[in-house]
Design a protein around this motif. Structure first.
Motif, short mmCIF file in Angstrom:
data_model
loop_
_atom_site.label_atom_id
_atom_site.label_comp_id
_atom_site.label_asym_id
_atom_site.label_seq_id
_atom_site.Cartn_x
_atom_site.Cartn_y
_atom_site.Cartn_z
N HIS A 286 5.54 192.51 63.25
CA HIS A 286 5.73 192.17 64.66
C HIS A 286 5.02 190.87 65.03
O HIS A 286 4.09 190.44 64.37
N GLU A 287 5.47 190.33 66.19
CA GLU A 287 5.05 189.00 66.61
C GLU A 287 3.54 188.87 66.83
O GLU A 287 2.92 187.91 66.34
N ASP A 288 2.94 189.79 67.59
CA ASP A 288 1.51 189.66 67.91
C ASP A 288 0.70 189.60 66.61
O ASP A 288 -0.24 188.81 66.48
N ASN A 289 1.11 190.42 65.65
CA ASN A 289 0.42 190.43 64.36
C ASN A 289 0.58 189.08 63.65
O ASN A 289 -0.38 188.52 63.12
N THR A 292 -1.55 186.46 65.79
CA THR A 292 -3.00 186.64 65.83
C THR A 292 -3.59 186.56 64.42
O THR A 292 -4.63 185.93 64.20
N MET A 293 -2.92 187.21 63.47
CA MET A 293 -3.45 187.18 62.10
C MET A 293 -3.26 185.81 61.48
O MET A 293 -4.12 185.33 60.72
N TYR A 308 -11.58 190.06 60.87
CA TYR A 308 -10.34 190.32 61.61
C TYR A 308 -10.25 191.82 61.88
O TYR A 308 -10.10 192.61 60.94
N HIS A 310 -8.35 193.04 64.76
CA HIS A 310 -7.34 193.18 65.82
C HIS A 310 -6.37 194.32 65.51
O HIS A 310 -5.89 194.44 64.38
N PRO A 312 -2.77 195.15 66.38
CA PRO A 312 -1.66 194.44 67.03
C PRO A 312 -0.79 195.35 67.90
O PRO A 312 -0.70 196.55 67.65
N PHE A 314 3.23 195.61 69.79
CA PHE A 314 4.58 195.06 69.65
C PHE A 314 5.40 195.44 70.88
O PHE A 314 4.96 196.22 71.71
N VAL A 326 1.35 200.18 70.84
CA VAL A 326 0.21 199.82 70.00
C VAL A 326 -0.18 201.03 69.16
O VAL A 326 0.00 202.17 69.58
N ARG A 372 -5.49 200.45 73.61
CA ARG A 372 -6.39 200.19 72.46
C ARG A 372 -7.72 200.93 72.65
O ARG A 372 -8.27 201.50 71.71
#
Ligand SMILES: Cc1cc2nc3c(=O)[nH]c(=O)nc-3n(C[C@H](O)[C@H](O)[C@H](O)COP(=O)(O)OP(=O)(O)OC[C@H]3O[C@@H](n4cnc5c(N)ncnc54)[C@H](O)[C@@H]3O)c2cc1C
Length: 392
Positions: A286-289, A292-293, A308, A310, A312, A314, A326, A372
């Motif tokens: 997914h995009e956020d991953n 951010t990664m 790291y 986080h 993520p 989606f 999440v 989260r």
């Protein structure tokens, strides 16, 4: 042979984010990117959403070169020599590096039939091909009822194309959503002009004139103008495996996004990373991953020592419904649904061992951090503890 202080393999969103992450800490170090696609890095989510709702094509570009990244496009890296710290592309071009990032993403899974007649929807090139075909009144078979299948079916129906969706599960998105929500979506898609065929596997495809005949496990034969498939991806781990890096359904990275070689990093759809909040490792598509990664991997390559951690999120859009989510969502386990309006607005919690492992924020916005925080709590939680907890 060009030599780069930082070399990125892959031309997707993780690659772009990594280039920017490197530049945050090292404005001048030489930085190259080798990507197999002819297009420079672009955002993939709009290919199945915003571009079908009138956003201009230009909105997808990530403008990676402007961040001071030298692009080598239409080049596929075929060999990684870890000892010599160099890679070679399919045209014999070689590039050496001090630090390398593998951001090679994934390749769509293919059916055993249908060949290149089937559009396996992943790239901007696939979007251009489908868009040219998607004239009002044209008929499409969409194979798959997951993320890509459900978004493409909605996009085509919005163009007033005739859409039949084939998928083996009982409902749209059934691998993520509780059964009643997935069942609701079957009816919702029907109301919006796409016809779902739940529980139906496609067993064959053959050409018929200018169209295609879709053969199903239930013995039907449906003739359509074109076929699109979204049946998942497999991570592009071949280079890493051949070079002897640790791969376990994804290139394994540590908390600094380093692979089993200290000068090689990995990020995005291809990477398997530790998610401390869940006490497990994940590979996330997914995009956020990817963003951010990717950024964190770039910063790590340039010397950042921040781990790291986080988790993520989606998101997806289904006509006028949408969600953010999440954590781990396994509808086969315990699920608590807290609907403000059934299937229109609410939160679904996924539990295991009394802990919240994931949350689906259905038409509920701005609550990802609250979800989260809940996942980080030890619990144990019961239904009464969760009802009204988020989004009210
Ligand atoms: C149509 C679509 C819609 C999406 N919508 C959403 C959404 O709504 N929400 C969400 O969270 N996520 C969404 N996603 C997922 C998200 O876009 C991906 O997780 C993200 O793009 C992954 O980025 P990546 O850079 O890791 O990998 P990729 O995007 O797969 O990029 C990898 C790149 O590396 C290149 N490459 C591979 N091997 C080599 C090699 N050996 N040499 C050179 N180049 C190589 C590939 O050609 C590719 O360009 C969507 C994906 C698609 C396809």
């Amino acid at each position: 042979m060009p030599h780069y202080r930082y070399l990125i393999i892959g031309g997707g969103m993780a690659a772009d984010a990594a280039g920017r992450g490197i530049r945050e800490l090292d404005p001048d170090g030489s930085l190259g990117l080798v990507g197999a696609e002819p297009d420079p890095p672009y955002a993939r989510p709009p290919l199945s959403k915003a571009l079908w709702k009138g956003e201009p094509l230009e909105s997808v570009w990530r403008k990676t070169a402007e961040a001071g990244v030298e692009l080598h496009l239409s080049r596929t890296i075929k060999e990684l020599d870890l000892k010599g710290k160099r890679v070679r592309d399919e045209q014999g071009g070689e590039y050496s590096f001090d630090k390398l990032l593998l951001a090679t993403g994934g390749t769509p899974r293919r059916l055993g039939f249908g060949g290149d007649e089937v559009i396996y929807f992943r790239t901007l090139e696939d979007y251009r091909r489908l868009r040219a075909l998607a004239q009002p009144g044209k008929s499409f078979a969409v194979i798959g009822g997951g993320f890509i299948g459900s978004e493409i079916a909605a996009a085509l129906a919005m163009q007033r194309c005739r859409v039949t969706m084939f998928f083996p599960d009982a409902g749209i998105g059934a691998r993520l959503f509780p059964a009643d929500l997935a069942g609701f979506l079957n009816g919702y898609y029907t109301e919006h002009g796409a016809e779902p065929r739940p529980g139906v596997s496609v067993t064959g495809l053959r050409k018929s004139g200018s169209g295609m005949v879709v053969e199903t496990g239930s013995g039907d034969a449906v003739t359509v103008d074109a076929v699109v498939a979204g049946i998942g991806i497999t991570p592009n781990t071949g280079l890493a495996e051949a070079a002897g890096l640790r791969v376990e359904n994804g290139i394994v990275v540590d908390q600094h996004l380093m692979t089993s070689h200290p000068d090689v990093f990995a990020a995005g759809d291809v990477a398997r990373f530790a998610a401390p909040a869940l006490g497990t490792t994940l590979r996330v598509e997914h995009e956020d991953n990817a963003l951010t990664m990717g950024r964190a991997a770039g910063r790590a390559m340039a010397g950042d020592t921040e781990p790291y951690t986080h988790l993520p999120f989606f998101y997806s859009d289904l006509f006028e419904l949408g969600y953010e989510a999440v954590g781990e969502m396994d509808p086969r386990g315990k699920v608590v649904a807290d609907w403000k309006e059934p299937f229109r607005e609410g939160v679904v919690y996924y539990l295991s061992g009394g802990r919240v492992r994931g949350a689906l924020l259905w038409n509920t916005w701005g609550q990802v951090d609250a979800a989260r925080a809940l996942i980080a709590e030890p619990g144990p939680f019961e239904e009464k503890d969760l009802v009204g907890r988020i989004g009210s």
